[in-house]
Design an enzyme around this catalytic site. Structure first.
Site, PDB file in Angstrom:
ATOM      1  CB  SER A  54      -0.907  -0.004   1.233  1.00 37.86           C
ATOM      2  OG  SER A  54      -1.843   1.054   1.127  1.00 37.86           O
ATOM      3  CD  GLU A  55      -1.103   5.629  -2.882  1.00 44.10           C
ATOM      4  OE1 GLU A  55      -0.736   5.433  -4.043  1.00 44.10           O
ATOM      5  OE2 GLU A  55      -2.039   6.405  -2.580  1.00 44.10           O
ATOM      6  CG  ASN A  56      -1.184   4.056   3.227  1.00 46.61           C
ATOM      7  OD1 ASN A  56      -1.280   3.153   2.410  1.00 46.61           O
ATOM      8  ND2 ASN A  56      -1.849   4.048   4.358  1.00 46.61           N
ATOM      9  CB  SER A  96       5.935   3.831   0.254  1.00 54.56           C
ATOM     10  OG  SER A  96       4.867   3.172  -0.377  1.00 54.56           O
TER      11      SER A  96
END
Lengths: 218, 229
Positions: A54-56, A96
């Protein structure tokens, strides 16, 4: 997979999402875009270990937790509650996107407005420009992941082609897409253009061509 | 050395008109909500905000700053969700610099690391590369992106010690560690003070931190508000 997802997606969408999920290899690190692509996570059969990114700042993102097991500090890119799987890791945004931009993510699944036969992707804003433009991580994911698969309906609600010769929508990234999964089949982007990898049950090449702006090679 | 301060007012002391302010968080998680609300009360004007999102509710956070007319410009990747921002933007009353999320993160990281600019394939050949220098590396077209620095970074952490060392929780890390590096004055809102943190698990070393204030996190409430909006 839960009944709610079956109902929410409708049969065609379930089938195309399941077809895509079936093509994900054991051991891949995979980023799923918001919307329909997030449903892929629920369709990985037992026996394969796929690490969702997940990008976060999450690797090893698990399914939506039960109401009483929600950790408010754990959300996905759509800002919805998620869980962690064994082997998960947490990190900051620059790391990330180093994973993304640096080519460490094996696969990114994105939605799309249009995909061109040269792999150009348009999925972030409309030709007139949204009243409020927003891009998020779409451009980083489209250029950075090792593979970009687009999961989308074959045509718009009005029946307009979304697999096109040249995008009319503003580009997210040029020559980015490797495959397109639609309710009609799976199509590879090759040097010659779109090539059929799989046709959905009961769908002919002529059916696909009739709904596609670009030539489809069998 | 003790970077702890008594309250929010002491934490924000000295922020002036025209300041460039980085605000951590991804949605409600990792957002230094109490610091942002206190900044709204302090009321410096002509701010430039650097954050991933433009918030969602007019009562709190970044939209509150905007609603009070304190913000001149926002640099972000995903401004959807806040009607306050949308209304100001469509009325031409606020400037938007839209940046792909990974480029935003790397511009901030470079700002903190002393790297003035970098090249990336992200956004090359798109509308967001217009007006930017383009060069080809290894056969791939890349866009030059300049580093971002700030006068102030508002950061949220799970735990802090008196030296300003920080650890984070869950996905609350997001933009916070890199923003802490990129600002002249880094102010931290920590959920807990710890006497001493294990050096093995510290994510942000105290060298990047100037002030720490203890505030009970409101993340549950903020998430509920976000869900409702």
């Amino acid at each position: 997979m839960s009944e709610t997802i079956e109902k929410a997606l409708g049969d065609d969408r379930v089938a195309m999402t399941r077809r895509l999920a079936g093509d994900i290899a054991d051991g891949w690190y995979v980023n799923l875009g918001v919307g329909m692509p997030t449903k892929v996570a629920d369709m990985i059969d037992d026996g394969r270990e796929v690490m969702f990114h997940s990008e976060n700042g999450i690797l090893g993102m698990g399914p939506t937790p039960a109401e009483d097991e929600i950790d408010p500090w754990l959300v996905n890119a759509g800002k919805k509650a998620v869980s962690l799987t064994p082997g998960a890791a947490l990190f900051h945004h620059a790391d990330s996107f180093a994973m993304i931009r640096g080519g460490h993510i094996d696969l990114c699944v994105l939605g799309g407005y249009e995909v061109a036969e040269n792999g150009d992707l348009a999925n972030w804003t409309t030709p007139s420009g949204d009243i409020l433009p927003a891009v998020g991580g779409a451009m980083d994911l489209a250029v950075g992941a090792k593979r970009v698969w687009v999961l989308m309906q074959h045509t718009t609600r009005d029946g307009a082609a979304k697999l096109v010769r040249r995008c009319t929508y503003p580009l997210t990234a040029p020559a980015a897409v490797d495959r397109v999964y639609t309710e009609l089949g799976t199509f590879a982007v090759t040097e010659e253009g779109f090539r059929v990898l799989t046709l959905a049950d009961g769908v002919s090449l002529a059916d696909v061509q009739a709904r596609t702006d670009a030539p489809i090679h069998g | 050395m003790d970077k702890r301060v008594a309250d929010l007012a002491a934490a924000l002391e000295g922020i002036s008109d025209g300041a460039v302010v980085m605000i951590g968080g991804f949605g409600a998680v990792g957002q230094p909500d109490a610091l942002v609300d206190a900044l709204a009360e302090l009321g410096p004007r002509e701010l430039t905000i650097i954050a991933n999102n433009a918030g969602w509710s007019a009562e709190t956070g970044i939209p509150r700053l905007m609603d009070l007319g304190l913000v001149r410009k926002i640099i972000c990747s995903f401004p959807k969700g806040s009607t306050v921002f949308k209304d100001l933007f469509t009325a031409g009353k606020i400037e938007l610099e839209l940046v792909p999320q990974g480029t935003l993160a790397e511009r901030i990281r470079c700002g903190g690391a002393g790297i003035p600019a970098f090249y990336t394939a992200t956004a090359a050949g798109t509308r967001l590369a217009e007006g930017k220098e383009v060069r080809t590396f290894r056969g791939r077209e890349c866009v030059m992106e300049e580093a971002l620095t700030a006068d102030v970074a508002l950061v949220e952490a799970w735990q802090a010690d008196r030296w300003g060392n920080l650890v984070f929780r869950g996905s609350g890390r997001n933009f916070n560690p890199i923003m802490a590096m990129a600002a002249e004055l880094t102010i931290v809102q920590a959920h807990q003070f710890a006497n001493e943190l294990d050096p093995n698990v510290i994510v942000t070393p105290g060298i990047f931190v100037n002030r720490v204030v203890q505030v009970d996190s409101r993340v549950e409430k903020l998430l509920a508000a976000q869900k409702a909006s």
